[in-house]
Scaffold this active site. Structure first.
Site, PDB file in Angstrom:
ATOM      1  CD  GLU A 489      -2.716  -1.349  -0.135  1.00  0.00           C
ATOM      2  OE1 GLU A 489      -2.907  -0.357  -0.867  1.00  0.00           O
ATOM      3  OE2 GLU A 489      -3.098  -2.502  -0.447  1.00  0.00           O
ATOM      4  CD  GLU A 518      -2.179  -3.361  -7.782  1.00  0.00           C
ATOM      5  OE1 GLU A 518      -1.330  -3.340  -6.875  1.00  0.00           O
ATOM      6  OE2 GLU A 518      -3.340  -2.931  -7.642  1.00  0.00           O
TER       7      GLU A 518
HETATM    8 ZN    ZN Z   1      -2.498  -2.844  -5.066  1.00  0.00          ZN
END
Ligand code: ZN
Length: 703
Positions: A489, A518
């Site tokens: 995160e 990502e």
């Molecule tokens: Zn993620």
């Protein structure tokens, strides 16, 4: 913009505050509806005004006007939704549900405005900055995909398809849910739950109580096992009764398929969805649905995705075969005489893992108290990116938070100037906080929305985790998974906070394609494979003793256990998804089941069962946003591993080298975010296109 319609709100309402860091203590759920209605009315009026003037506006002015009208609405709506996730209440949930439809209507009006589309589509961008050009390009692309450019019959047909697809998706997920619920296994004999851990038996007893067996207990049963993953997963891994594992497995792979109850069969819906998607893509001018999906992704075309998946396949198939042979040998040596079937894999894989790596999460946790993990994470960020993180509690004016567990941090550059901030809400609070972990935007970097007297509004992130809270006066002792999640995160947070772009649609994670978003998050996870970094902060919370090399090695090895099999599984899903959406139309000669069987047979060590109707449960494709995009998981993993390997090549232990590569990462991936096409951002950082080798190497699959 003036507040014109906030008569229902008191002067001291949080919603009439200057829209900076929210003064959380003043939040009242009952003010959400009036605040949102006022914000929506203001935004709608402003939008009327913008639409009337748009034809004479330049693209840049238009973007700024749109940001000015969307930002207050986004702040109010974002705050309500954020608090609903971390401190929910019935009143807040109801307030959000009440205004949600109006919000959706407003944003689709914005996204489908022909006036706005025409201005952007016709804009002369020859002298525009790359960020401006990209913001305009993304806006045109999104509008095109929503059918704005269509007229007459084509538009009507497009809208009708959208409606039909929405219905089919909903039908798919409802049917899947019904079919999943329809099957249960009620067990009454202790021998039937042999091998299952206490936690699983407690879950099954709880489910039995829910189904009318009021006296059910974890110890004495009865136990009710279902097909949802929380129930099914542990059973296949732990249950010693092979016949019951088989029964459950067969029910699982056949659910919502044509082999059972026709009212609970998704197959006709899948065929209809595929035909409609193909038609929709063609109405929009694309050859097929895969081409439409890839138009808004980093991956350039089907061939490139197939190439990447194919490369990974070539390396993982032999590994998966070896892993299977290992498993068979282990099972045989442990006294199991038959050939392994699908329902044996989870069980024997778990036993082999325990045999090989013999450590538990509990052995690790004392080495990962939250304060130590945070200081380790902040040290890595400082070493790589030259920015420092400071708890606001240590210096500076207090910042209001929504719960006493939450802390606020300032991020400073090398000169000591504050450049961003974030809230961290680390612990699980099941009563009023949603599960999972995420990064969300509190404030975005923006010149248009700069507060009076500043040139820019600084970005602020919400980092939310759900890790073990402190108990019995001990700090929060984190599992390996929780540590990984926090790093993940923070990676998203860094892209939001360290952006150098001030144009909202492409600043931070704004405008970053689905298959590239990502990259920074998984990239940050990779630091946990650097032993010296890990050892510097993984210290026993009581004794201060560093974690042993031997334990770290076992943890790192276990993280690639059966990687070949795991890869093959993901690759089979990605390839099947692509095959279904790249021009395939189901027919009597070649049905969805033919395609599924071909792809699955190529990707499985064991021959798939005849009654395996996997597609009927593949919600990602038919009830989610992953159609012709499932490959994104692996695509982003390739990017993040390859990005990290730039640091490995430079030398992870060499401070100067890490700083140099880190600076480049900060200026490209983190700094540019969505303002430049992601393939170009990657090339700017890496000096070349992505390569699969690093991911294979990290997983022990390189040739
Ligand atoms: Zn993620």
């Amino acid at each position: 913009m003036t507040n014109t319609n906030q008569n229902d709100l008191p002067q001291d309402s949080i919603f009439t505050s200057p829209r900076g860091l929210p003064p959380f203590s003043g939040f009242k759920a009952e003010e959400v509806v009036p605040a949102m209605q006022a914000a929506l009315a203001d935004a709608a009026r402003a939008f009327d005004d913008v639409e009337s003037k748009a034809p004479t506006m330049k693209a840049e002015q238009l973007l700024a006007s749109l940001e000015r009208l969307e930002d207050p609405l986004g702040w109010t709506w974002g705050l309500a939704n954020h608090l609903n996730s971390v401190r929910t209440s019935d009143a807040l949930r109801e307030a959000i549900e009440a205004v949600q439809p109006e919000v959706v209507t407003f944003f689709s009006r914005l996204g489908q405005s022909r006036v706005i589309y025409d201005v952007f589509d016709g804009a002369d961008l020859s002298a525009a900055s790359p960020a401006l050009a990209r913001a305009v390009e993304l806006s045109v692309r999104a509008a095109k995909h929503s059918g704005v450019g269509l007229d007459g019959a084509a538009k009507d047909r497009f809208n009708a398809i959208q409606q039909e697809l929405a219905q089919l998706s909903l039908g798919f997920s409802n049917t899947l849910l019904d079919a999943t619920r329809a099957f249960t296994l009620t067990l009454t004999e202790a021998s039937e739950v042999a091998g299952l851990p206490e936690s699983a038996r407690a879950l099954y007893a709880q489910q039995a109580r829910g189904a009318g067996h009021e006296a059910a207990t974890a110890e004495a049963g009865p136990w009710l096992v279902g097909l949802d993953y929380a129930s099914f997963g542990p059973f296949l891994e732990y249950a010693e009764r092979r016949d019951l594992r088989e029964k459950l497995y067969r029910a699982y792979v056949g659910r919502a398929g044509p082999g059972g109850d026709t009212a609970k069969d998704n197959s006709e819906r899948i065929r209809a969805i595929l035909r409609l998607r193909q038609e929709m893509a063609q109405v929009l001018g694309f050859a097929d649905y895969a081409a439409l999906s890839l138009d808004s992704k980093m991956a350039p075309n089907v061939g490139a995705v197939e190439g990447l998946l194919g490369d990974l396949f070539t390396s993982s198939k032999p590994a998966a075969q070896r892993e299977h042979a290992d498993l068979e040998a282990f099972a045989r040596a442990t006294g199991f005489g038959e050939a392994l079937r699908q329902w044996d894999i989870g069980y024997w894989a778990r036993r082999l893992r325990e045999d090989r790596y013999s450590y538990s999460d509990e052995d690790l946790r004392p080495y990962f108290p939250l304060p130590a993990v945070l200081s380790g994470l902040f040290a890595i960020i400082e070493r790589a990116f030259g920015v420092t993180v400071h708890a606001r509690a240590d210096a500076g004016p207090a910042v209001e938070v929504w719960h006493p567990d939450v802390s606020y941090y300032d991020v400073k550059d090398a000169t000591g100037a504050v450049i961003a901030g974030f809230y961290l809400d680390p612990y699980s609070r099941p009563a009023d906080k949603r599960g999972g972990a995420w990064m969300n935007e509190c404030l975005g970097r923006s010149s248009v929305m700069a507060p009076a007297g500043s040139a820019v509004r600084l970005p602020v992130a919400y980092l939310i985790c759900n890790q073990s809270p402190p108990v019995d006066g001990k700090p929060s002792l984190m599992t390996w998974n929780e540590v990984t999640t926090l790093f993940h995160e923070m990676g998203h947070g860094l892209q939001h906070m360290l952006t150098s772009i001030e144009l909202a649609p492409v600043a931070g994670i704004g405008g970053v394609e689905w298959d590239a978003v990502e990259l920074p998050s998984q990239f940050m996870e990779n630091w946990l494979r650097h032993k010296p970094a890990l050892k510097s902060f993984a210290r026993h919370y009581k004794t201060g003793e560093a974690i042993s090399d031997e334990l770290i090695d076992r943890v790192l090895e276990a993280s690639t256990y059966r990687a070949g099999s795991a890869f093959l599984r993901q690759l089979s899903f990605g390839r099947l998804d692509l095959a279904l959406h790249a021009g395939f139309l189901p027919s009597a000669e070649r049905d969805i089941w033919d395609l599924q069987r071909e792809v699955m047979a190529a990707h499985n060590v064991l021959t798939p069962l005849a009654e395996d109707y996997f597609l009927c449960g593949f919600g990602h494709l038919f009830a989610g946003g992953y159609a012709a995009g499932y490959f994104s998981y692996k695509w982003a993993e390739v990017l993040s591993a390859d990005a990290f390997s730039a640091f490995e090549e430079a030398g992870l232990d060499d401070d100067a080298a890490v700083r140099e590569v880190g600076q480049r990462f900060r200026e490209t991936v983190l700094g540019l975010g969505g303002s430049v096409a992601p393939a170009e951002v990657f090339r700017l950082f890496r000096g070349r296109d992505p390569d699969v080798q690093a991911l294979l190497k990290h997983n022990g699959l390189a040739g």
